[in-house]
Write an enzyme that holds these catalytic residues in place. Sequence first.
Site, PDB file in Angstrom:
ATOM      1  N   HIS A 234      11.225 -31.537 -22.134  1.00 19.72           N
ATOM      2  CA  HIS A 234      10.957 -30.154 -22.338  1.00 19.72           C
ATOM      3  C   HIS A 234      12.322 -29.156 -22.219  1.00 19.72           C
ATOM      4  O   HIS A 234      12.237 -28.134 -22.948  1.00 19.72           O
ATOM      5  CB  HIS A 234      10.210 -29.833 -20.880  1.00 19.72           C
ATOM      6  CG  HIS A 234       9.728 -28.385 -20.837  1.00 19.72           C
ATOM      7  ND1 HIS A 234       8.568 -27.582 -21.319  1.00 19.72           N
ATOM      8  CD2 HIS A 234      10.357 -27.548 -19.900  1.00 19.72           C
ATOM      9  CE1 HIS A 234       8.661 -26.537 -20.934  1.00 19.72           C
ATOM     10  NE2 HIS A 234       9.657 -26.286 -19.960  1.00 19.72           N
ATOM     11  N   GLU A 235      13.110 -29.826 -21.516  1.00 25.92           N
ATOM     12  CA  GLU A 235      14.440 -28.775 -21.388  1.00 25.92           C
ATOM     13  C   GLU A 235      15.244 -28.982 -22.631  1.00 25.92           C
ATOM     14  O   GLU A 235      15.693 -27.876 -22.808  1.00 25.92           O
ATOM     15  CB  GLU A 235      15.307 -29.401 -20.052  1.00 25.92           C
ATOM     16  CG  GLU A 235      14.588 -28.919 -18.848  1.00 25.92           C
ATOM     17  CD  GLU A 235      14.026 -27.786 -18.462  1.00 25.92           C
ATOM     18  OE1 GLU A 235      14.805 -26.707 -19.122  1.00 25.92           O
ATOM     19  OE2 GLU A 235      13.227 -27.560 -17.623  1.00 25.92           O
ATOM     20  N   HIS A 238      13.847 -26.348 -24.717  1.00 23.08           N
ATOM     21  CA  HIS A 238      14.511 -25.039 -24.312  1.00 23.08           C
ATOM     22  C   HIS A 238      15.885 -24.789 -25.229  1.00 23.08           C
ATOM     23  O   HIS A 238      16.128 -23.999 -25.832  1.00 23.08           O
ATOM     24  CB  HIS A 238      14.714 -24.694 -23.013  1.00 23.08           C
ATOM     25  CG  HIS A 238      13.445 -24.277 -22.374  1.00 23.08           C
ATOM     26  ND1 HIS A 238      12.636 -23.478 -22.802  1.00 23.08           N
ATOM     27  CD2 HIS A 238      12.534 -24.884 -21.099  1.00 23.08           C
ATOM     28  CE1 HIS A 238      11.651 -23.187 -21.970  1.00 23.08           C
ATOM     29  NE2 HIS A 238      11.523 -24.038 -21.071  1.00 23.08           N
ATOM     30  N   GLU A 288       7.555 -21.328 -23.643  1.00 21.08           N
ATOM     31  CA  GLU A 288       7.449 -22.636 -22.904  1.00 21.08           C
ATOM     32  C   GLU A 288       6.454 -23.418 -23.681  1.00 21.08           C
ATOM     33  O   GLU A 288       6.598 -24.633 -23.819  1.00 21.08           O
ATOM     34  CB  GLU A 288       6.570 -22.143 -21.453  1.00 21.08           C
ATOM     35  CG  GLU A 288       7.513 -21.333 -20.293  1.00 21.08           C
ATOM     36  CD  GLU A 288       8.483 -22.387 -20.077  1.00 21.08           C
ATOM     37  OE1 GLU A 288       8.746 -23.561 -20.169  1.00 21.08           O
ATOM     38  OE2 GLU A 288       9.419 -21.547 -19.543  1.00 21.08           O
TER      39      GLU A 288
END
Lengths: 391, 391
Positions: A234-235, A238, A288
């Site tokens: 997930h990071e 980003h 997100e």
Amino acid sequence: MTDSPAPPAVFADFVGGDRAVLTRVSVRLSAEGLDLSPPDGKTLIWPWAELRAEPDQADTETLVISRSGDRLSRLYLRDKNVQAQLRTRAPHLKRRDRAISIPRLMAWAGGAAASVTAIIFVLVPMMAAQLAVMLPPEGEKALGDTTFEQIRMALDETGLVGTPICEAPAGNAAMQAMYDRLNPASDLPYEVQIHILDHDMVNAFALPGGRIVFFRGLIEQAETPEEIAAVLAHEIGHVVNRDPTRDALRSAGSLGVLGLLFGDFAGGTIALFLANQLINASYSQSAEATADDYAHDLLDRAGVSPAALGTMFERLLAEHGDAEGIVAHFMSHPQMGKRIAAAQAAVVDGRQYGSVLGASEWRALQSVCGDAPKGQQDPDLPEKKPWPGSD
Amino acid sequence: MPPASLNVTYSGRKGPMLGLALKTGFLTIVTLGIYRFWAKTRLRRYYWSAIRPGGIPLEYVGDPLEKLLGFLVAVVFMAFYIGVVNLILMYVSFALLNGNVAAYLLSFAGLAPIIFFAQYRARRYILARTRWRGIRFGLEPGAWGYAWRAMVHWGLAILTVGLAWPLTTLWLEKYRTNHTYYGDLRFVQGGRRGMLFASMKHIYYPLGLSAIAGGMAAAFENPAWIAVFVLTVPWLVYGLAYWRADSFKRLTEAKQLGEMRFRTAPRPWTIVGIYALGWLLIYLVFTGLMIVIAGVVLAAVGGTGFDFENPEQFEPVMTAIAPTVVIVYFAIFLGYRAMTHAWITLPIAAHFAEVTRIVNAGDLHQITQRDRDEFAEAEGFAEALDVGAAI
Ligand SMILES: [Zn+2]
């Protein structure tokens, strides 16, 4: 004593405001107010209700008197007795006459508020989004280096040395192995650097230039290595989308504007606010969702079940409840349920998913900060700071 | 007709100033900075009224609401500038220079013209709201002219590592003074180009000597050279005070207002003494407070049986005392400011006022009033950039 027919006159300095001339006037108290008689004979009457005393004067011996409606004339009164009379008989001595109209003030206040709102919420985010994509990789890295040090400093309670980085080689190697397994290199212009900080916070975040920071609290909370891999993916999402860079540029612009509003009334408060803002970086809901989608793909390609992202969120939600979460992640929280569902929906039917780390590597990762692995902890330890939603 | 020579008396006192600074500072903090417009105005009223040339106090007639309005006006324009420029500077500094020191210098250079512009505008507002004997002071418009001259002269000073600073000071003082009016009469700043270099001698000498001594100490390892090097530090401190006193004397005595001239004789050792005593007092107050606080904390801890052996207890304690820490932070900030006003700024102002007198003042009564300078923006820009006058 005030009803004697002709009270004795005292003298005082008077300026009329047309020339830099000091006139010695005789001052008499009458029923209407102060009678000021200059030597040339033309007596001025200053009514009691219109007398004003200039405030915050350094010289306590002299009372500086003006008359409401007359901006320029001043009477420098030194006689104690007359001063005392004035204080009892002039009803509005302390009143200040307002020169600025309140509607005008309100109009400009409204204008200022509108301008600040438009700049913070429209103009600066738009420009930040544009510039984040244009920033060369070296620039992003330099930006990440700066913010990383700021965050380490801000999280340390003494504020002197910075939060320690967990150095255990085996644990860091396990983290690197996990990253290699996910293998997002083709999406990135730079190497990703992963740091684990020795702090209780249950959180992880990405910084500009490909730095990803995990807190020990999050690693201790995870039950399987796949959950950590899901957060990592997930990071990375980003990082690929330049979210941290965009956010850093945005806060540089909007904090400048906030500093403008508050002035220097409390020195470094703005700097503290800046650091706090960076840690709690709340990206937009679409950012997100995009990072989640990216994570699902990356996990699936690496043979790890995308549902792991959901299990991590689910358990954090169940353990720590809603209240804290809403405070911590006001914006992204309402979507939590949707995000869990999306993670479960991303599982491809019939595919076999494996584990991301071997058992010994997983143990090494759990004890990367030198602590005993989870399960052997002292049950009397204070409650971990709940911080679900791991952005 | 006024006397030919007017002495300046000073009626400000440390106690009332400390009280006023504490009171207004407290209100500024509890109103999140909004009261700062009132606070600054009230302090100025006190400082201005303390200075009494020929026994008549100066008067500051600025209105806090006017300052607030000016600030709002500035915010409407500056929010755009600050937001966008901060963002672009951050982008440029990281995109081109990877965030090194040059980037910060560059960003300062980008802001410098605006800062000089704002300082000139603030001076115009302050002079327009200052009166003596009922007559207004004033500053002619010319902020951009000042801004580019200041850029050139500051550039020269920086290129010569500060050696040309006396020339910069004189040139900028000439521009400011020659645009300043009292009533209808313009001030003139005289003085030849080299006038202020002698005022810097006690800065040049110790700097030169320390360079020689430092070089010798490095080359020969003779402790005598190190001793000489160390001894140049107090000389330099005296040199700074000498510069302040002597440059003020030379500039003031070269000023002309019609037939009027000024005589002054500030003493460097008095300036050193005021700073030394002021800082000693501030140091003593803070040390005393630390001892009291430490005593209270120890007593409280002793009462609850706090166990120093168990570091895990610290965390809940830290959480519990966080509000106290914030209050202490504001208290230190507030106390330091108030003490600086009372024990340094005020005695310095007192000294400079008391050694100054006006001579040839026989034609003072011929000076006539000037029109009010309306100036809706007040000091807004300087306030917004936080580069306004210290008081
Ligand atoms: Zn996220």
